[in-house]
Write a protein that holds these residues in place. Structure first.
Motif, short mmCIF file in Angstrom:
data_model
loop_
_atom_site.label_atom_id
_atom_site.label_comp_id
_atom_site.label_asym_id
_atom_site.label_seq_id
_atom_site.Cartn_x
_atom_site.Cartn_y
_atom_site.Cartn_z
N THR A 37 1.02 -1.28 0.16
CA THR A 37 0.02 0.08 -0.12
C THR A 37 0.90 1.14 -0.03
OG1 THR A 37 -1.57 -1.21 1.34
CG2 THR A 37 -1.88 1.18 1.35
N VAL A 38 0.57 2.19 -0.80
CA VAL A 38 1.25 3.44 -1.00
C VAL A 38 0.65 4.40 0.05
CG1 VAL A 38 2.10 5.40 -2.32
CG2 VAL A 38 1.96 3.09 -3.35
N ILE A 39 1.52 5.03 1.05
CA ILE A 39 1.05 5.90 1.97
C ILE A 39 1.71 7.43 1.38
CG2 ILE A 39 0.81 6.85 4.21
CD1 ILE A 39 0.60 3.94 5.18
N ASP A 84 5.66 10.13 -0.21
CA ASP A 84 5.22 8.67 -0.10
C ASP A 84 6.18 7.79 0.34
OD1 ASP A 84 6.17 8.24 -2.62
OD2 ASP A 84 4.37 8.66 -3.66
N PHE A 85 5.64 6.44 0.51
CA PHE A 85 6.34 5.43 0.77
C PHE A 85 5.46 4.19 0.69
CE2 PHE A 85 5.09 7.04 4.81
CZ PHE A 85 4.55 5.98 5.61
N ARG A 86 6.07 2.89 0.47
CA ARG A 86 5.25 1.63 0.37
C ARG A 86 5.33 0.84 1.90
NH1 ARG A 86 3.13 -0.12 -4.25
NH2 ARG A 86 3.81 0.96 -6.17
N VAL A 87 4.10 0.45 2.07
CA VAL A 87 3.99 -0.46 3.52
C VAL A 87 4.85 -1.66 3.16
CG1 VAL A 87 2.68 -1.58 5.00
CG2 VAL A 87 2.07 0.66 4.24
N ASP A 88 5.80 -2.09 4.10
CA ASP A 88 6.38 -3.05 3.54
C ASP A 88 5.58 -4.52 4.22
OD1 ASP A 88 8.98 -2.28 2.87
OD2 ASP A 88 9.38 -1.43 4.85
N THR A 234 13.78 0.27 1.38
CA THR A 234 13.80 1.53 0.53
C THR A 234 12.39 2.12 0.69
OG1 THR A 234 13.12 0.54 -1.49
CG2 THR A 234 15.34 0.53 -1.21
N GLU A 235 11.97 3.16 0.27
CA GLU A 235 10.89 3.95 0.57
C GLU A 235 9.76 3.42 -0.43
OE1 GLU A 235 10.64 8.64 1.95
OE2 GLU A 235 12.15 8.14 0.57
N ASP A 236 10.10 3.09 -1.46
CA ASP A 236 9.28 2.85 -2.67
C ASP A 236 9.24 1.48 -2.92
OD1 ASP A 236 8.84 5.34 -2.76
OD2 ASP A 236 10.12 5.89 -4.53
N MET B 1 9.41 1.36 -8.96
CA MET B 1 8.17 2.02 -9.00
C MET B 1 8.14 3.32 -9.31
SD MET B 1 4.95 1.21 -9.08
CE MET B 1 3.73 2.15 -9.49
N ALA B 57 11.46 7.39 5.82
CA ALA B 57 10.58 6.16 6.04
C ALA B 57 10.81 4.98 4.78
CB ALA B 57 9.00 6.82 6.10
N GLU B 58 11.61 4.36 5.46
CA GLU B 58 12.08 3.04 4.42
C GLU B 58 11.45 1.81 4.85
OE1 GLU B 58 16.20 3.82 4.70
OE2 GLU B 58 16.39 4.97 2.88
N VAL B 60 8.78 0.56 6.96
CA VAL B 60 7.44 0.79 7.62
C VAL B 60 6.64 -0.40 7.40
CG1 VAL B 60 5.52 2.43 7.35
CG2 VAL B 60 7.66 3.20 6.88
N VAL B 61 5.89 -0.88 8.49
CA VAL B 61 4.88 -1.84 8.69
C VAL B 61 3.53 -1.45 9.32
CG1 VAL B 61 6.62 -3.77 8.22
CG2 VAL B 61 6.12 -2.79 10.52
N TYR B 68 5.80 13.38 9.94
CA TYR B 68 5.75 14.12 8.73
C TYR B 68 6.16 15.59 9.04
CZ TYR B 68 3.26 10.15 6.84
OH TYR B 68 2.73 9.08 6.52
N PRO B 90 -2.19 11.31 6.30
CA PRO B 90 -2.22 10.25 5.14
C PRO B 90 -3.31 9.23 5.29
CG PRO B 90 0.06 10.88 6.12
CD PRO B 90 -0.92 11.36 6.96
N ASN B 91 -3.39 8.59 4.03
CA ASN B 91 -4.42 7.67 4.01
C ASN B 91 -3.73 6.22 4.92
OD1 ASN B 91 -2.43 7.38 1.57
ND2 ASN B 91 -2.97 5.23 1.66
#
Lengths: 399, 166
Positions: A37-39, A84-88, A234-236, B1, B57-58, B60-61, B68, B90-91
């Motif tokens: 999920t991208v936040i 933004d970043f992606r949830v791991d 990584t963030e993405d 991405m 923010a690398e 993140v779970v 922010y 954020p969402n």
């Protein structure tokens, strides 16, 4: 350019898509936001210079100073870019024993069943490798009873013999798979483990086993997926992050994509002792064995260990004797008798005073003479658990 | 991405032609607005002293707290006034109670997607029983910082908050 961007403010399909995404993002996830999920976040500043007209600028991770002509912050427009970043991929699992009790078995029992639960506490569908192990002699019993007993034997042929979904969704189970396929986040599977108990295993023996589950990649097939490993984040991109607690028999403990729990087999073969005695009363008040003398038989039944189900005592009358009608009585000294046994109707606990029984077959007292079997006393004791002690008394006259 | 998006953007620019490029030829404003997302990790120094270090923010779970931070910098040589920073939560995230910060700013919150703002204690939402109740911090949808006075030339300010990934 980042995620979630609509390049023109009039592109309806794009905006509809964004709207749907926003609605979807309101859903709450017990196991957490799904991996991938991208936040994203986009800040907006409005200001004026010397009291002049308001100017709007939207943020970007590197800094944006462009004036946003329409005043609406949209990533990709007027220099705005989402932060933004992606949830791991959180890998987290929990293995628990099916109940908090030892599994009672008898010596020589094959495929003795015990169950475990494997819960996917992560945020991604995973496969889970399963392994059953016998623990070392002397390992303390992890369960409530019997507290004083340590592991002193191993079951044989221990294996995962069935996997069914308990909560949620999992992939296909093929007989004798030693892994769980595609267990979704928040879902749990019930894993059945079976072991064979050695034939001569002594009463009171205890065998402790463990079930270890290891998270693997869901490989979208009915085979076990590859190992999951933590990588530089990584963030993405979506990396694996271990979040599991320590199980009873993990290789390394916390955050190792592994969790485990223990169960124990306790050997408890029923040990039933039956003792029969006879006393004679002749017409003169003595104990001479002669015609018309009355013999009083007493059968003492005791269960020292284990559980006996559907316990029935039968005693054929000796030759040259005649049963004295309605002479049966039963005294219950110890134990609990289930299933409407002869000591009473329904489940009762001893001690119970001596109770007279009738000879009629299939009546409520579960005792008969010459009914179930010709010329034989039949007493149905039902389901009994040690310690149990009761005495059946009946009389016959010598012909 | 990001590479994929970049390609997509390039394609869209080509397709949209003059309309898109016209929209992109924006005037320069006076404020440079920078937003970053960070997480905190505990670092143990040689003497065993623990400190919190911020990193992008690398990792993140669900359950991770993300910080922010938005920096607003006056890049012209005149003061800038009436600065208002708006930032949505954020969402898939929940605002962490009491975490909003901003020196020399009035901080207001919204529970209706930014339509209205108020102080934390003024915010109301409709409960499951249909009755109005005080809003919980995790129900906040937007934060607004109003900078008091003018921001002098070449000066900058910083506002931000923390939110936990659901």
């Amino acid at each position: 350019m980042r995620f979630l961007s609509c390049h023109t403010h009039t592109n309806r399909a794009c905006w509809l898509g964004l709207w749907v995404l926003l609605i979807a993002s309101q859903t709450s996830w017990a196991a957490g936001t799904p991996a991938g999920t991208v936040i994203s976040n986009l800040a907006k500043a409005s200001y004026d210079i010397g009291g002049g007209p308001q100017i709007v600028t939207c943020s970007s991770p590197a800094g944006n100073s462009a004036a946003d002509d329409d005043g609406v912050c949209v990533t990709g427009a007027f220099g705005a870019l989402n932060t933004d970043f992606r949830v791991d991929n959180k890998v987290d699992l929990l293995v628990t024993e099916g109940n908090t009790l030892v599994t009672t078995v008898v010596a020589g029992q094959t495929a003795a069943v015990t169950t475990f639960s494997v819960l996917n506490e992560g945020n991604t569908t995973q496969d889970f490798a399963l392994s059953v192990a016998n623990l070392a002699t002397g390992t303390a019993n992890p369960l409530a009873l019997p507290a004083a007993t340590n592991d002193n034997f191993d079951g044989t042929g221990c294996t995962v013999s069935n996997i069914v979904i308990a909560v949620g969704t999992m992939g296909t189970y093929t007989a004798l798979d030693q892994h769980i396929n595609a267990l979704q986040a928040d879902s749990s599977a019930t894993v059945t483990v079976t072991c064979n108990i050695p034939a001569a295993q002594a009463n009171g023996s205890l065998a402790i086993i463990s079930l270890t589950a290891t998270a693997r990649t869901d490989n979208a097939a009915n085979t076990l997926g590859g190992a999951v490993t933590e990588a530089v984040n990584t963030e993405d991109n979506v990396e694996v992050v271990f979040g599991d607690s320590a199980g009873s028999d993990d290789t390394t403990g916390v955050r190792d994509a592994e969790h485990s729990a223990r169960d124990a087999y306790y050997v408890q073969t029923a040990t039933l002792t039956v003792t029969k005695t006879a006393s004679v009363l002749d017409p003169q008040g003595g104990s001479v064995v002669m015609p018309t003398a009355v013999i009083t038989y007493q059968i003492a039944v005791s269960l020292g260990a284990g559980t006996a189900t559907g316990l029935v005592m039968t005693d054929p009358l000796p030759a040259n004797t005649t049963y004295l009608a309605n002479s049966i009585s039963i005294t219950c000294n110890a134990g609990t008798y289930a299933g409407g046994g002869a000591c009473g109707i329904g489940t009762i606990a001893a001690p119970q005073p001596a109770a007279a029984k009738t000879d009629t077959n299939l009546d409520a007292d579960f005792v008969d003479f010459n009914g179930t079997t010709a010329n034989t006393i039949t007493v149905l004791l039902g389901d009994v658990s040690a310690p149990v002690n009761f005495v059946i008394t009946f009389k016959a006259t010598i012909n | 991405m990001r590479i994929v998006n970049l390609l997509l953007t390039t394609t869209l620019f080509a397709l949209l032609g003059s309309l898109s490029s016209g929209a992109q030829a924006a005037d320069q404003g006076a404020i440079k607005l920078t937003s970053i997302a960070q997480t905190e990790v505990e670092v143990v120094a040689k003497g065993g002293k623990k400190t919190l270090k911020r990193t992008p923010a690398e990792k993140v779970v669900p359950g991770t707290e993300v910080i922010y931070t938005t920096t607003f910098e006056n890049i012209i040589d005149k003061p800038v006034g009436h600065i208002v920073i708006d930032n949505p939560i954020p969402n898939d995230s929940e605002y962490k109670a009491g975490s909003a910060f901003g020196k020399n700013c009035e901080i207001l919150f919204s529970v209706d997607g930014g339509k209205t703002f108020g102080h934390a204690e003024e915010l109301k939402v409709k409960g499951n029983d249909g009755k109005s109740r005080n809003a919980l911090p995790r129900e906040y949808t937007n934060i607004r910082w109003t900078y008091k006075g003018q921001l002098a030339a070449k000066k900058s300010g910083e506002v931000g908050f923390r939110a936990t990934v659901k």
